[in-house]
Enzyme design. Sequence first.
Site, PDB file in Angstrom:
ATOM      1  N   GLY A 281       0.636  -1.333  -0.331  1.00  0.00           N
ATOM      2  CA  GLY A 281      -0.319  -0.144  -0.098  1.00  0.00           C
ATOM      3  C   GLY A 281       1.002   1.498  -0.378  1.00  0.00           C
ATOM      4  O   GLY A 281      -0.173   2.366  -0.090  1.00  0.00           O
ATOM      5  N   ASP A 282       2.293   1.170   0.110  1.00  0.00           N
ATOM      6  CA  ASP A 282       2.880   2.601  -0.226  1.00  0.00           C
ATOM      7  C   ASP A 282       4.460   2.204  -0.671  1.00  0.00           C
ATOM      8  O   ASP A 282       5.501   2.599   0.239  1.00  0.00           O
ATOM      9  CB  ASP A 282       2.742   2.827   1.582  1.00  0.00           C
ATOM     10  CG  ASP A 282       3.097   4.736   1.392  1.00  0.00           C
ATOM     11  OD1 ASP A 282       3.617   5.368   0.517  1.00  0.00           O
ATOM     12  OD2 ASP A 282       4.076   4.709   2.682  1.00  0.00           O
TER      13      ASP A 282
END
Length: 429
Positions: A281-282
Site C-alpha cells: 500500500g505504500d
Amino acid sequence: MNIMSSGDGQRSRALAKPTFTEAQASALVESVFGFKVFKIQPLPSYDDQNFHVHVSRSKETTDDTGEYVLKISNTESSQTPDLIEVQNHIILFLRAAGFPTASVCRTKGDNTISLISIVMIGRMYHSFNLDSGSEVKSYLVRMLTYLPGRPVAEVAISHQQLYEIGRLAARLDKALETLPRYSPSWPRTLFHLPKQALNLQRSFCLGLLNAGIAGEFHHPKLNLLHRENFIWNLKNVPLLENYMCALSQGRNREIVEQVIQLFKEEVMTKLGHFRECINHGDLNDHNILVDLSKSASGDAVYPVSGILDFGDVSYGYYVFEAAITIMYMMIESTSPIQVGGHILAGFESVIPLTAVERGALFLLVCSRFSQSLVMATYSCQLYPENKEYLMITAKTGWKHLQQMFDMGQKAVEEIWFETAKSYESGISM
C-alpha cells in the site's frame, strides 16, 4: 477537521505525532531494548517518529550490525497494538521468503513491541513513569534493523529498473498468499536477540510455524487488515470529501472532485470484479532502497536492498498495488506518463491483470495522486514544521495529475499498454 483512522470513529491528530528529543529516544532504546546508544539521528516520517540509532557493541549481543531504526507510533496508532504486531509478522514473513525487509529487535521483556507511558508537563515529556494527576500519553515503540541502500527517489531510474519494481510489487502481494516451506534455521536471521534469549527461538519459531509459516500467510488477527475507514486504502477515496476544505478553489480542486465522482461511478461498482489480496500500500520512491554498488547490466538495474514502511498494509486488490506503484514512480520521472507501461509490464509478468482491472488502472492512479496530494495539503495545516517532507509528492504531483487529465484515459492507456506489450517481444520501449 479530523482524519479518519483504522480505529473507531474520528480523532484529532493535532497532538498525535510524537515529538521525542534525541536524548529521550536514546533513553527509550536503553530502557526498553537494553542497548547503549552512541549515536542517534532523526529520520523523516509522516505521522510517526523514526530515529536512526547506532548502538554500542560493548553489550553482549548476537547482532552482526549496530544500526537500527527506532519507530515510535503516534498516539492513535498506539491504540491498536495488535495491528502493529500483524505488521511485524508480515515483515518477518516476507524476510523468511527472501525479501529484503528488516529484522525485528526484541525487547528486554522478549516482545516485538512495547507500550510506554509518558508523563506530560505542559508540552514536554517528563519521564517514562506513571504519575497520577499528570497528563499521560502512551506510545508503541519497536526497533527494526537499519537497511542499507539509497532510496529510489535519489537514483536515475532506467526502464528496466521500473520493470523490476513492478515485478517486486506483484511478488510482494503474491508472497502473502503462499510462501516457501518453513526452514528451521530462519528465525536466527530474522530476530535480533541477546545470547541469553537464544533458548526462546525454538518455541517462538514453533509459534510462527503454527501461525502459517509452513505454507500460507496466516495470523490470528489478520482480520485487522480490513481497515474500513483507513484513509490510505484506495477503496476509501470517497473519504477525501472530508478534507477538501484544505484545497483552495481552482483547477486542482476541480480535478480531485471529478476523480472522486468518477471513482464512485466507475470503480466502486466494479470492486466485486477485482481480485482481493493484501497490499503493502505504500511502495513509494522513498520506501524502496537499492544497492548502487551492484548493477546487473549496463542499463543500470540495481538490486533492491530494502523495502520499508508496512504501516499502510491492508486488504485491497492486486490492481491497487499496481496503481499505487505507478503513481509513486511517476513523481521523480522526467517522462512520467511512460512510467506506467514499464511498471505494468513487470507487474503482469507475475500477476496478469484482467480486462476489468486494466480498465480501472488509469482512474486508480489518478485516485492515488488525489489521496496523496489532498492529505499532504491537509497534514501541512496540522504539522507545518514537517511541510518539506509532507509535500514531496506535491512538488510534481499536481502537474502529473493535470497532465493525465489533459491527455485523457484513452491516450494514457495506449502508451501504457503498448509499452507493456513491447516487453512480450523482448524489445522494451
